[in-house]
Design a protein around this motif. Structure first.
Motif, PDB file in Angstrom:
ATOM      1  N   GLY A  46      -2.667  -1.385  18.149  1.00  0.00           N
ATOM      2  CA  GLY A  46      -2.263  -0.041  18.145  1.00  0.00           C
ATOM      3  C   GLY A  46      -1.406   0.672  19.264  1.00  0.00           C
ATOM      4  O   GLY A  46      -0.491   1.451  19.075  1.00  0.00           O
ATOM      5  N   ASN A  47      -1.763   0.217  20.245  1.00  0.00           N
ATOM      6  CA  ASN A  47      -0.946   0.673  21.569  1.00  0.00           C
ATOM      7  C   ASN A  47       0.440   0.197  21.535  1.00  0.00           C
ATOM      8  O   ASN A  47       1.418   0.642  22.312  1.00  0.00           O
ATOM      9  N   ALA A  48       0.725  -0.717  20.767  1.00  0.00           N
ATOM     10  CA  ALA A  48       2.189  -1.445  20.847  1.00  0.00           C
ATOM     11  C   ALA A  48       3.117  -0.895  19.970  1.00  0.00           C
ATOM     12  O   ALA A  48       4.332  -0.870  20.177  1.00  0.00           O
ATOM     13  N   PHE A  49       2.996   0.492  19.157  1.00  0.00           N
ATOM     14  CA  PHE A  49       3.817   1.001  18.323  1.00  0.00           C
ATOM     15  C   PHE A  49       3.932   2.463  18.411  1.00  0.00           C
ATOM     16  O   PHE A  49       2.724   3.204  19.074  1.00  0.00           O
ATOM     17  N   GLU A  50       4.755   2.787  18.167  1.00  0.00           N
ATOM     18  CA  GLU A  50       5.050   4.411  18.061  1.00  0.00           C
ATOM     19  C   GLU A  50       3.850   5.106  17.238  1.00  0.00           C
ATOM     20  O   GLU A  50       3.772   4.686  16.001  1.00  0.00           O
ATOM     21  N   GLU A  70      -4.053   6.811  14.264  1.00  0.00           N
ATOM     22  CA  GLU A  70      -5.201   6.772  15.090  1.00  0.00           C
ATOM     23  C   GLU A  70      -5.541   5.595  15.481  1.00  0.00           C
ATOM     24  O   GLU A  70      -6.865   5.158  15.757  1.00  0.00           O
ATOM     25  N   GLU A  71      -4.739   5.098  16.177  1.00  0.00           N
ATOM     26  CA  GLU A  71      -4.709   3.906  17.069  1.00  0.00           C
ATOM     27  C   GLU A  71      -5.160   2.577  16.272  1.00  0.00           C
ATOM     28  O   GLU A  71      -5.059   1.385  16.713  1.00  0.00           O
ATOM     29  N   LYS A  72      -6.258   2.753  15.274  1.00  0.00           N
ATOM     30  CA  LYS A  72      -6.745   1.554  14.656  1.00  0.00           C
ATOM     31  C   LYS A  72      -6.261   1.140  13.375  1.00  0.00           C
ATOM     32  O   LYS A  72      -6.586   0.249  12.736  1.00  0.00           O
ATOM     33  N   TYR A  73      -5.091   2.052  13.138  1.00  0.00           N
ATOM     34  CA  TYR A  73      -4.445   1.320  11.768  1.00  0.00           C
ATOM     35  C   TYR A  73      -2.763   1.368  12.123  1.00  0.00           C
ATOM     36  O   TYR A  73      -2.239   1.974  12.736  1.00  0.00           O
ATOM     37  N   LEU A  74      -2.462   0.201  11.172  1.00  0.00           N
ATOM     38  CA  LEU A  74      -1.145  -0.188  11.174  1.00  0.00           C
ATOM     39  C   LEU A  74      -0.250   0.763   9.972  1.00  0.00           C
ATOM     40  O   LEU A  74      -0.840   0.452   9.005  1.00  0.00           O
ATOM     41  N   LEU A  75       0.816   1.453  10.357  1.00  0.00           N
ATOM     42  CA  LEU A  75       1.381   2.088   9.270  1.00  0.00           C
ATOM     43  C   LEU A  75       2.844   1.521   9.093  1.00  0.00           C
ATOM     44  O   LEU A  75       3.460   1.577  10.114  1.00  0.00           O
ATOM     45  N   LEU A  76       2.933   0.913   8.100  1.00  0.00           N
ATOM     46  CA  LEU A  76       4.377   0.267   7.782  1.00  0.00           C
ATOM     47  C   LEU A  76       5.255   1.199   6.675  1.00  0.00           C
ATOM     48  O   LEU A  76       4.669   1.505   5.693  1.00  0.00           O
ATOM     49  N   HIS A  77       6.380   1.570   7.045  1.00  0.00           N
ATOM     50  CA  HIS A  77       7.308   2.345   6.310  1.00  0.00           C
ATOM     51  C   HIS A  77       8.536   1.350   5.829  1.00  0.00           C
ATOM     52  O   HIS A  77       9.303   0.630   6.488  1.00  0.00           O
ATOM     53  N   CYS A  78       8.331   1.017   4.609  1.00  0.00           N
ATOM     54  CA  CYS A  78       9.583   0.235   3.802  1.00  0.00           C
ATOM     55  C   CYS A  78      10.514   0.977   3.111  1.00  0.00           C
ATOM     56  O   CYS A  78       9.933   1.491   2.170  1.00  0.00           O
ATOM     57  N   SER A  79      11.886   0.984   3.648  1.00  0.00           N
ATOM     58  CA  SER A  79      13.014   1.688   3.060  1.00  0.00           C
ATOM     59  C   SER A  79      13.258   1.078   1.718  1.00  0.00           C
ATOM     60  O   SER A  79      12.758  -0.014   1.380  1.00  0.00           O
ATOM     61  N   THR A  80      14.109   1.617   1.095  1.00  0.00           N
ATOM     62  CA  THR A  80      14.825   1.099  -0.165  1.00  0.00           C
ATOM     63  C   THR A  80      16.245   0.956  -0.225  1.00  0.00           C
ATOM     64  O   THR A  80      16.732   1.388   0.811  1.00  0.00           O
ATOM     65  N   LEU A  81      17.041   0.515  -1.439  1.00  0.00           N
ATOM     66  CA  LEU A  81      18.372   0.300  -1.211  1.00  0.00           C
ATOM     67  C   LEU A  81      19.019   1.744  -1.497  1.00  0.00           C
ATOM     68  O   LEU A  81      18.477   2.752  -2.117  1.00  0.00           O
ATOM     69  N   SER A  82      20.029   2.195  -1.025  1.00  0.00           N
ATOM     70  CA  SER A  82      20.982   3.247  -1.227  1.00  0.00           C
ATOM     71  C   SER A  82      21.585   3.211  -2.344  1.00  0.00           C
ATOM     72  O   SER A  82      22.534   2.555  -2.368  1.00  0.00           O
ATOM     73  N   LEU A  83      21.133   3.640  -3.827  1.00  0.00           N
ATOM     74  CA  LEU A  83      21.727   3.250  -4.861  1.00  0.00           C
ATOM     75  C   LEU A  83      22.635   4.286  -5.218  1.00  0.00           C
ATOM     76  O   LEU A  83      23.758   3.889  -5.606  1.00  0.00           O
TER      77      LEU A  83
END
Length: 393
Positions: free
Chosen positions: A231-235, A282-295
């Motif tokens: 968790g400390n490795a990510f924003e 909260e340091e113990k969870y990784l949250l990934l955001h995946c974008s989508t295509l610009s249609l």
């Protein structure tokens, strides 16, 4: 082999230039009759991408039922457990508003499978690597989940609106290995109005390895457990407000588009690149955001896009894709569907037409190999049954 337990319907897709006013009579700009239903749509992605599938559903002995069965056979789906009954097949009339890019669905149900539908568990689960459910046949789906848990088969849940499911929803949320929901549906089902807290609560109370919420043209969010050191490795993100304003808002171009670029690129112009961003919550969870295509103005019809997204994830799970490439492939297939009229059966992209970068597995933790495991115990100790707090109202 992926075992799907869920709904199969025939959709009458009526496109209109704008949604009618009260008592107004308008004409459609197009009308298509296609197969639909959550799992049925997902199977289009699963089979088109090259995975094998078996389906349990109920289909009437009528003309609509034959449309469904013919399409399943075309996909190569194992249909030996499809229940045929005398009566009308599930069908929906869908009004596609081209102006607002919205859909209005009027659904007519058929016969719901329950525990009186008896099948041999050894045959049903033979060779199955993943159980994929949409809860439209809740009693039978729960029974199948119990068998899958005993055989240590992971479960992929497509979260739907409750529609009178009662404690079935609680059971599915607690016992599923992987959970996908639209952000709005999970918000409605959970006691938490904050979507990020709702995702965290599902992880804390149940056995899920990860939870994904989809947000249309703003992309998708995946939450999973990680160690404090990771968790400390990510924003870090600290609140849903920060997610909504700083992360989900970056895909505004997907709505507005760039008309100049579209003219220069032509019909097969560039859609941009799908990106995955990593954050710590909260340091113990990784949250990934995946974008989508610009249609932009290329958007035609989103019917079945969410199901294509989930079906693609099912394919990625059984084929050992890492998390980020799996999200990108799912986002790509769902977005391309939105550029094509008709349901998932008409709009699923062919594997041979998918850009190579979205089919590359790359490196990283596999989407189906998180920290939690399917233990085979129906009374799994990970599920906090004595807690007074419920995941849903």
């Amino acid at each position: 082999m992926i075992l799907a337990v869920g709904n199969a319907v025939v959709d009458f897709l009526a496109s209109v230039s704008s949604f009618p006013e009260k008592d107004e009579k308008i004409r459609t700009t197009s009308l298509e009759i296609v197969t639909g239903g959550n799992c049925m749509n997902g199977l289009n992605a699963i089979c088109s991408l090259g995975s094998s599938a078996r389906f349990v559903t109920s289909v009437g002995n009528d003309a609509n039922g034959e449309v469904i069965m013919n399409h399943l056979k075309f996909l190569g789906v194992d249909c030996q457990f499809v229940y045929r009954y005398d009566g009308a097949t599930f069908f929906s009339y869908i009004i596609v508003d081209s102006k607002s890019r919205t859909r209005t669905i009027i659904h007519t149900p058929g016969t719901i499978l329950d525990t009186t539908y008896s099948v041999a568990a050894s045959s049903l689960l033979h060779g199955v690597e993943l159980l994929y459910i949409d809860t439209r046949h809740p009693a039978f789906a729960r029974q199948t989940c119990e068998l899958a848990i005993q055989d240590k088969i992971p479960i992929l849940l497509d979260v739907e609106q409750e529609r009178g499911l009662g404690d079935y929803s609680q059971y599915f949320l607690l016992h599923s290995t992987y959970i996908v929901s639209s952000g709005i549906h999970l918000q409605r089902l959970s006691q938490e109005s904050d979507p990020l807290k709702a995702m965290k609560e599902v992880l804390e109370e149940g056995v899920a390895e990860w939870v994904i919420t989809t947000w249309g043209d703003r992309g998708s969010l995946l939450l999973r457990r990680i160690s404090d050191e990771e968790g400390n490795a990510f924003e870090r993100v600290s609140s849903w407000n920060q997610v909504e304003t700083d992360i989900l808002s970056i895909d505004a171009s997907c709505v507005e588009g760039n008309e100049k670029d579209e003219e220069e690129d032509g019909e097969e112009g560039k859609f941009g690149e799908i990106e995955v961003s990593r954050f710590s919550y909260e340091e113990k969870y990784l949250l990934l955001h995946c974008s989508t295509l610009s249609l932009g103005s290329r958007f035609v019809d989103g019917t079945g896009a969410g199901d294509i997204f989930i079906g693609t994830l099912a394919h990625c799970i059984v084929n050992n894709f890492p998390l980020e490439p799996a999200l990108k492939l799912a986002a790509y297939c769902a977005a391309i569907k939105c550029t094509r009229a008709g349901g998932a059966s008409k709009g699923m992209v062919k594997r041979c037409d998918i850009p190579p970068q979205y089919l590359e597995r790359g490196e990283g933790q596999e989407i189906g190999s998180g920290s939690s495991q399917v233990c085979g115990d129906l009374d799994c100790c990970h599920v906090k049954k004595n807690s007074s707090k419920r995941l849903i109202d």
